[in-house]
Each structure stands twice: as structure tokens, then as C-alpha cells.
Scaffold this motif. Structure first.
Motif, PDB file in Angstrom:
ATOM      1  N   LYS A  67      37.192  44.457 -20.093  1.00  0.00           N
ATOM      2  CA  LYS A  67      36.269  45.392 -20.773  1.00  0.00           C
ATOM      3  C   LYS A  67      34.822  44.906 -20.797  1.00  0.00           C
ATOM      4  N   LYS A  68      34.422  44.167 -19.783  1.00  0.00           N
ATOM      5  CA  LYS A  68      33.028  43.746 -19.679  1.00  0.00           C
ATOM      6  C   LYS A  68      32.377  44.482 -18.523  1.00  0.00           C
ATOM      7  N   ASN A  69      31.060  44.582 -18.623  1.00  0.00           N
ATOM      8  CA  ASN A  69      30.275  45.269 -17.611  1.00  0.00           C
ATOM      9  C   ASN A  69      29.766  44.191 -16.647  1.00  0.00           C
ATOM     10  N   VAL A  70      30.419  44.044 -15.515  1.00  0.00           N
ATOM     11  CA  VAL A  70      30.085  42.912 -14.635  1.00  0.00           C
ATOM     12  C   VAL A  70      29.616  43.401 -13.265  1.00  0.00           C
ATOM     13  N   ALA A  71      28.595  42.763 -12.726  1.00  0.00           N
ATOM     14  CA  ALA A  71      28.166  43.050 -11.354  1.00  0.00           C
ATOM     15  C   ALA A  71      27.786  41.717 -10.706  1.00  0.00           C
ATOM     16  N   ALA A  72      27.812  41.689  -9.376  1.00  0.00           N
ATOM     17  CA  ALA A  72      27.509  40.424  -8.688  1.00  0.00           C
ATOM     18  C   ALA A  72      26.557  40.663  -7.519  1.00  0.00           C
ATOM     19  N   LEU A  73      25.726  39.671  -7.279  1.00  0.00           N
ATOM     20  CA  LEU A  73      24.922  39.644  -6.054  1.00  0.00           C
ATOM     21  C   LEU A  73      25.468  38.515  -5.198  1.00  0.00           C
ATOM     22  N   ILE A  74      25.598  38.751  -3.903  1.00  0.00           N
ATOM     23  CA  ILE A  74      25.952  37.649  -2.999  1.00  0.00           C
ATOM     24  C   ILE A  74      24.622  37.203  -2.388  1.00  0.00           C
ATOM     25  N   THR A  75      24.244  35.952  -2.650  1.00  0.00           N
ATOM     26  CA  THR A  75      22.923  35.504  -2.178  1.00  0.00           C
ATOM     27  C   THR A  75      23.038  34.255  -1.307  1.00  0.00           C
ATOM     28  N   ASP A  76      22.042  34.095  -0.468  1.00  0.00           N
ATOM     29  CA  ASP A  76      22.069  33.014   0.518  1.00  0.00           C
ATOM     30  C   ASP A  76      21.838  31.634  -0.102  1.00  0.00           C
ATOM     31  N   MET A  77      22.702  30.684   0.233  1.00  0.00           N
ATOM     32  CA  MET A  77      22.460  29.292  -0.157  1.00  0.00           C
ATOM     33  C   MET A  77      22.680  28.425   1.087  1.00  0.00           C
ATOM     34  N   ASP A  78      22.181  28.923   2.221  1.00  0.00           N
ATOM     35  CA  ASP A  78      22.285  28.153   3.452  1.00  0.00           C
ATOM     36  C   ASP A  78      21.016  27.324   3.641  1.00  0.00           C
ATOM     37  N   ARG A  79      20.081  27.514   2.746  1.00  0.00           N
ATOM     38  CA  ARG A  79      18.870  26.691   2.652  1.00  0.00           C
ATOM     39  C   ARG A  79      18.514  26.707   1.176  1.00  0.00           C
ATOM     40  N   PRO A  80      17.793  25.692   0.688  1.00  0.00           N
ATOM     41  CA  PRO A  80      17.467  25.674  -0.740  1.00  0.00           C
ATOM     42  C   PRO A  80      16.633  26.908  -1.119  1.00  0.00           C
ATOM     43  N   LEU A  81      16.686  27.251  -2.394  1.00  0.00           N
ATOM     44  CA  LEU A  81      15.921  28.396  -2.877  1.00  0.00           C
ATOM     45  C   LEU A  81      14.530  27.913  -3.311  1.00  0.00           C
ATOM     46  N   GLY A  82      13.486  28.544  -2.790  1.00  0.00           N
ATOM     47  CA  GLY A  82      12.128  28.084  -3.086  1.00  0.00           C
ATOM     48  C   GLY A  82      11.836  26.806  -2.316  1.00  0.00           C
ATOM     49  N   TYR A  83      10.805  26.086  -2.771  1.00  0.00           N
ATOM     50  CA  TYR A  83      10.382  24.865  -2.063  1.00  0.00           C
ATOM     51  C   TYR A  83      10.616  23.594  -2.872  1.00  0.00           C
ATOM     52  N   GLU A  84      10.974  23.747  -4.154  1.00  0.00           N
ATOM     53  CA  GLU A  84      11.074  22.562  -5.022  1.00  0.00           C
ATOM     54  C   GLU A  84      12.516  22.306  -5.434  1.00  0.00           C
ATOM     55  N   ILE A  85      12.918  21.034  -5.392  1.00  0.00           N
ATOM     56  CA  ILE A  85      14.267  20.624  -5.808  1.00  0.00           C
ATOM     57  C   ILE A  85      14.100  19.418  -6.727  1.00  0.00           C
ATOM     58  N   GLY A  86      14.693  19.479  -7.901  1.00  0.00           N
ATOM     59  CA  GLY A  86      14.506  18.400  -8.902  1.00  0.00           C
ATOM     60  C   GLY A  86      13.918  19.037 -10.145  1.00  0.00           C
ATOM     61  N   ASN A  87      14.223  18.471 -11.297  1.00  0.00           N
ATOM     62  CA  ASN A  87      14.011  19.178 -12.564  1.00  0.00           C
ATOM     63  C   ASN A  87      12.575  19.607 -12.846  1.00  0.00           C
ATOM     64  N   ILE A  88      11.650  18.640 -12.967  1.00  0.00           N
ATOM     65  CA  ILE A  88      10.274  19.029 -13.304  1.00  0.00           C
ATOM     66  C   ILE A  88       9.640  19.815 -12.158  1.00  0.00           C
ATOM     67  N   LEU A  89       9.944  19.410 -10.928  1.00  0.00           N
ATOM     68  CA  LEU A  89       9.389  20.141  -9.769  1.00  0.00           C
ATOM     69  C   LEU A  89       9.826  21.607  -9.814  1.00  0.00           C
ATOM     70  N   GLU A  90      11.087  21.839 -10.165  1.00  0.00           N
ATOM     71  CA  GLU A  90      11.599  23.221 -10.214  1.00  0.00           C
ATOM     72  C   GLU A  90      11.011  23.996 -11.387  1.00  0.00           C
ATOM     73  N   VAL A  91      10.842  23.308 -12.509  1.00  0.00           N
ATOM     74  CA  VAL A  91      10.244  23.973 -13.678  1.00  0.00           C
ATOM     75  C   VAL A  91       8.840  24.462 -13.314  1.00  0.00           C
ATOM     76  N   LYS A  92       8.085  23.618 -12.606  1.00  0.00           N
ATOM     77  CA  LYS A  92       6.711  24.009 -12.235  1.00  0.00           C
ATOM     78  C   LYS A  92       6.736  25.227 -11.306  1.00  0.00           C
ATOM     79  N   GLU A  93       7.700  25.241 -10.386  1.00  0.00           N
ATOM     80  CA  GLU A  93       7.777  26.381  -9.458  1.00  0.00           C
ATOM     81  C   GLU A  93       8.161  27.662 -10.213  1.00  0.00           C
ATOM     82  N   ALA A  94       9.058  27.501 -11.196  1.00  0.00           N
ATOM     83  CA  ALA A  94       9.460  28.674 -11.993  1.00  0.00           C
ATOM     84  C   ALA A  94       8.263  29.218 -12.769  1.00  0.00           C
ATOM     85  N   ILE A  95       7.460  28.311 -13.327  1.00  0.00           N
ATOM     86  CA  ILE A  95       6.282  28.767 -14.089  1.00  0.00           C
ATOM     87  C   ILE A  95       5.312  29.492 -13.156  1.00  0.00           C
ATOM     88  N   ALA A  96       5.186  28.993 -11.928  1.00  0.00           N
ATOM     89  CA  ALA A  96       4.303  29.676 -10.961  1.00  0.00           C
ATOM     90  C   ALA A  96       4.768  31.114 -10.750  1.00  0.00           C
TER      91      ALA A  96
END
Ligand code: URA
Length: 437
Positions: free
Chosen positions: A229-258
Motif C-alpha cells: 500500500k505504498k506509492n512507489v516508483a523507480a528510475l533506472i540510472t547509469d552508474m557506469d561512470r561516477p555521477l558528477g565530477y567529485e567523489i569524496g565527502n567534502i568534495l561532493e558536498v561542494k558539488e551539491a551546493i554548486a
């Protein structure tokens, strides 16, 4: 009920009953059934599978094994989002405030990184003061006041999954569709949101390596969600390369803020807009195209960024870091990886790149490892880009210079080159809603 008989039944390919499934989950959670018998049953499930009904019983048994959060006061507005795990996946930091800025009630429990994948809780701890642990009452009151709250998984949420997952991890039984499905959905159901958007990753950096396997998992989770009884949907997304350009906690936070400030890489922006639109479509009951244009406007106008700061402040973070990202500490050492050839990058092994980031200190291989929040990788080039011999393809960061040699070794074979440009890969393979299954 004898555990021996349940194992035999599954080994012979028969379906288990509700009583048998609840019985083994409860017995194992209480410590009444030994690891060796549950390991044998898990292996039998890996080989023989489970039908939808059995998977739903297992999901409900995991959900019922501990605390459940009651979000009924918010009606249909509550929404959660779950990613099956990837490299450079910082989408929750963007999507949660973006959906909240549209009026959704985002009540989310996130995980820490493990193995080659990162986790939202570690990223949020990059903000000094951010509280990832709140009481049930504080969690609900934050959702009530701010429309958003993101914390770590509470101690007694789905304890059966904690035990089962730890056992699966060491008995080569992680990779089973009904086990992954019930593990994810059991936790999501216990977290209480009415709508759930799943980001099922597919490719070298994820559990599901092919679109076919990812689709099968997504369809099963959407189906089980609907049965519960939940409303569920899914996206199938590519993970054959990293998402964005930054990997690692603070680096990723900065990219998210951008991204929240209206910049950021195209792939990350697109996946975030698609996820947030789906969240708004399900929980606000508005057409998907309307949800999409409202999400685009909220990013463009800065509404989502304002909600991001409100959220961080509500959970105790020092928001000056969100206003001025140069306040974040930067790793002491950096090391450039250069191309040994001229050519187009034809493939990137996201898992190897994720493991390289772990070696630099950005992640942990065991739950007790500590993390270097400023360690990680900045990609300078991605699949499809042309590089010249000697040009930098990525820069590694760490506070421990000695880590560069093992980190570089992890990258062996991570990049492939070709003389001609590679085929453009799809970023989003498909959307699966309950109407599609
Ligand atoms: N994530 C989970 O929470 N459980 C699994 O089994 C796999 C991925």
C-alpha cells in the motif's frame, strides 16, 4: 516449525509460507536460530529465488522486526528516496531540499558509505554541528516545521536487516533479487513515508551491472511497495561512470551546493531534477510535467538552496559553510593521474574509482574504519572526452601522502581509451511506476 524443514523446502524450490518466513526472521533477530542455519537458507534463496508473495512476507517481517515511524499526521505528503548505491552519488543533498521546497514532506533515514559506495550520513557530517541522530519525536517535529529531516538509520529500525545483511555480506548471498528487494523495502516501510522514489543504479559502479537486472529489481520493488500500500516508483540510472565530477565527502558536498546555486554538472542536475519531479508527482499528486517545471524553477530561483540552508540549520549545522564553501578544509596533499595515451575515454570503471577514493581515506571497508572527510577524487575528464598523453585525467586528494600509491594501484585498468568517440550512454534508462507492472 523446524528450521531444518524450512531450509529443505526452499532447497527443493518450494514456496515458504508467511508463518515460516516470519518465524525464521523473528527467531534469527532474537538470536534463537544460529547463523549456520540462516546462512544455508539464504543460499537456498539465492539459488531458488522467491515469488512476489514470499518477497512481500519477507519485507513485512523485516519491517516489523523493530521500530516503525508513524508519519500518518502528514497524510500523503511524506516521501522518501533511496539509491541502491553508487560513486559520486550526492543526489540526496540536492533532491531532499528541492522536493521539500515544492511542498513535499521529506522524512528520510540515510546510510553511511560502505565498500566502494559513499553514504549521505557521512557527507552530512562534513557540516560542523549537523546532527545525524535525533529522537523519533525530534525527527517528526523537524519534518512538521521544515518539511524535511534527514538522519542516520535509528538503532532499532529493521534490526532483522542489520543481522541478515551482515551475514549476507560474509556468505556471498548479497546478490539475490528477493533479498536485496526485501532488505531495501523493509527499511523503507519502517521509515514510514507514504511515497518512495527508488534510484536503481545500473553499471560498473553498482550491484546491478545491466539494465535488464536493474529493471528486474526495480519492478520487483515497485510491485512489493504497491502490495504494501505504498506509492512507489523507480528510475533506472547509469552508474557506469561516477555521477558528477567529485567523489569524496567534502568534495561532493561542494558539488551539491554548486547545483543548488544553479550551477553544477549536467548529469547530476538532470538526475536530481528527474528524482525530485517524481517525488513531487507521487506525493503532491500533480502531473509529472508540472512537477518537473516546478522543480526547475525552484533550482533556478534559489528556493531549493534556501530550503537547504533552513534544513541544515534546523539540524544544528553551521550554515556559513553552505554560504561559503571555501571554509571547508582541503586535503593537505594532491596527486595528478595523467593519461598515458592520446585518445577518447571509452569507459570508466566506477567501482575501481570508488575503491580508489576509499584507499585515499574517503570511505571505509569495515564499519569501524574512520573517514578523512576531505579525501577523494576530482575527475577532470569523463567518458567520451578526448585526452592528450600527459594530460591530467583526475586529481587525488588525501591527508596521508602514503595512501597515493595503493590508491593509484586501484585505478589499474579503470579507464579505457579508443581512437574514436564512444557511443553516448543513456543517463536515465527508464522510469517504472506501478502502472508499468
Ligand atoms: N542495499 C540494501 O539496503 N540492502 C541490500 O541488500 C542491498 C543494497
Amino acid at each position: 516449525m523446524r528450521m531444518y524443514d524450512i531450509i529443505t523446502k526452499k532447497k527443493m524450490g518450494e514456496s515458504l509460507t508467511k508463518e515460516e518466513i516470519y518465524g525464521f526472521v523473528e527467531g534469527y533477530t532474537k538470536g534463537e536460530i544460529p547463523d549456520y542455519q540462516v546462512s544455508a537458507l539464504l543460499m537456498a534463496i539465492c539459488f531458488q529465488g522467491m515469488n512476489d508473495e514470499e518477497t512481500a512476507f519477507l519485507t513485512n517481517a523485516i519491517e516489523a522486526s523493530g521500530d516503525c515511524i508513524d508519519l500518518a499526521e502528514f497524510g500523503k505528503l511524506t516521501v522518501d528516496k533511496h539509491s541502491t548505491g553508487g560513486v559520486g552519488d550526492k543526489t540526496t543533498l540536492i533532491v531532499a531540499p528541492l522536493a521539500a521546497s515544492l511542498g513535499c514532506k521529506v522524512a528520510k533515514m540515510s546510510g553511511r558509505g560502505l565498500g566502494h559506495t559513499g553514504g549521505t550520513v557521512d557527507k552530512l557530517e562534513s557540516f560542523p554541528g549537523y546532527k545525524t541522530s535525533l529522537t523519533k519525536e525530534e525527527f517528526i517535529s523537524c519534518v512538521r516545521e521544515h518539511g524535511i529531516c534527514v538522519i542516520g538509520q535509528s538503532g532499532n529500525l529493521a534490526p532483522a536487516d542489520k543481522k541478515l545483511y551482515a551475514l549476507r555480506d560474509v556468505t556471498a548471498t548479497v546478490n539475490s533479487l528477493p533479498l536485496i528487494c526485501s532488505s531495501i523495502m523493509g527499511k523503507k516501510l519502517a521509515s514510514g513515508a507514504n511515497s518512495i522514489v527508488l534510484d536503481v543504479k545500473c553499471g560498473s559502479g553498482s550491484f546491478m551491472k545491466t539494465p535488464k537486472d536493474a529493471t528486474e529489481l526495480a519492478e520487483r520493488m515497485v510491485k512489493i511497495g504497491s502490495m504494501c500500500k505504498k506509492n512507489v516508483a523507480a528510475l533506472i540510472t547509469d552508474m557506469d561512470r561516477p555521477l558528477g565530477y567529485e567523489i569524496g565527502n567534502i568534495l561532493e558536498v561542494k558539488e551539491a551546493i554548486a547545483v543548488l546555486m544553479g550551477e553544477g554538472p549536467e548529469d547530476l542536475v538532470e538526475i536530481c531534477l528527474s528524482l525530485a519531479s517524481l517525488m513531487a508527482h507521487l506525493s503532491l499528486d500533480i502531473p509529472l510535467p508540472e512537477a518537473r517545471s516546478r522543480a526547475e524553477e525552484a533550482l533556478r530561483s534559489g528556493l531549493a538552496y534556501e530550503k537547504f540552508k533552513e534544513w541544515l540549520k534546523a539540524q544544528g549545522a553551521d550554515i556559513s559553510y553552505a554560504e561559503n564553501t571555501s571554509l571547508f578544509p582541503v586535503a593537505k596533499y594532491k596527486y595528478d593521474i595523467v593519461s598515458e595515451t592520446d585518445g577518447y575515454i571509452s569507459a570508466m570503471d566506477a567501482e575501481k574509482i570508488g575503491l580508489c577514493a576509499v584507499c585515499l581515506g574517503a570511505g571505509r571497508m569495515t564499519k569501524t574504519d574512520s573517514i578523512d572527510l576531505s579525501a577523494g577524487i576530482t575527475l577532470k575528464k569523463k567518458t567520451g572526452d578526448f585526452v592528450r598523453k600527459g594530460e591530467t585525467v583526475m586529481t587525488l586528494y588525501s591527508n596521508d601522502e602514503a595512501k597515493f600509491s595503493t590508491a593509484e594501484a586501484e585505478l589499474s585498468g579503470a579507464l579505457s581509451y579508443s581512437k574514436t568517440p564512444a557511443h553516448e550512454r543513456k543517463l536515465i534508462y527508464k522510469t517504472i511506476t506501478k502502472e508499468d507492472i
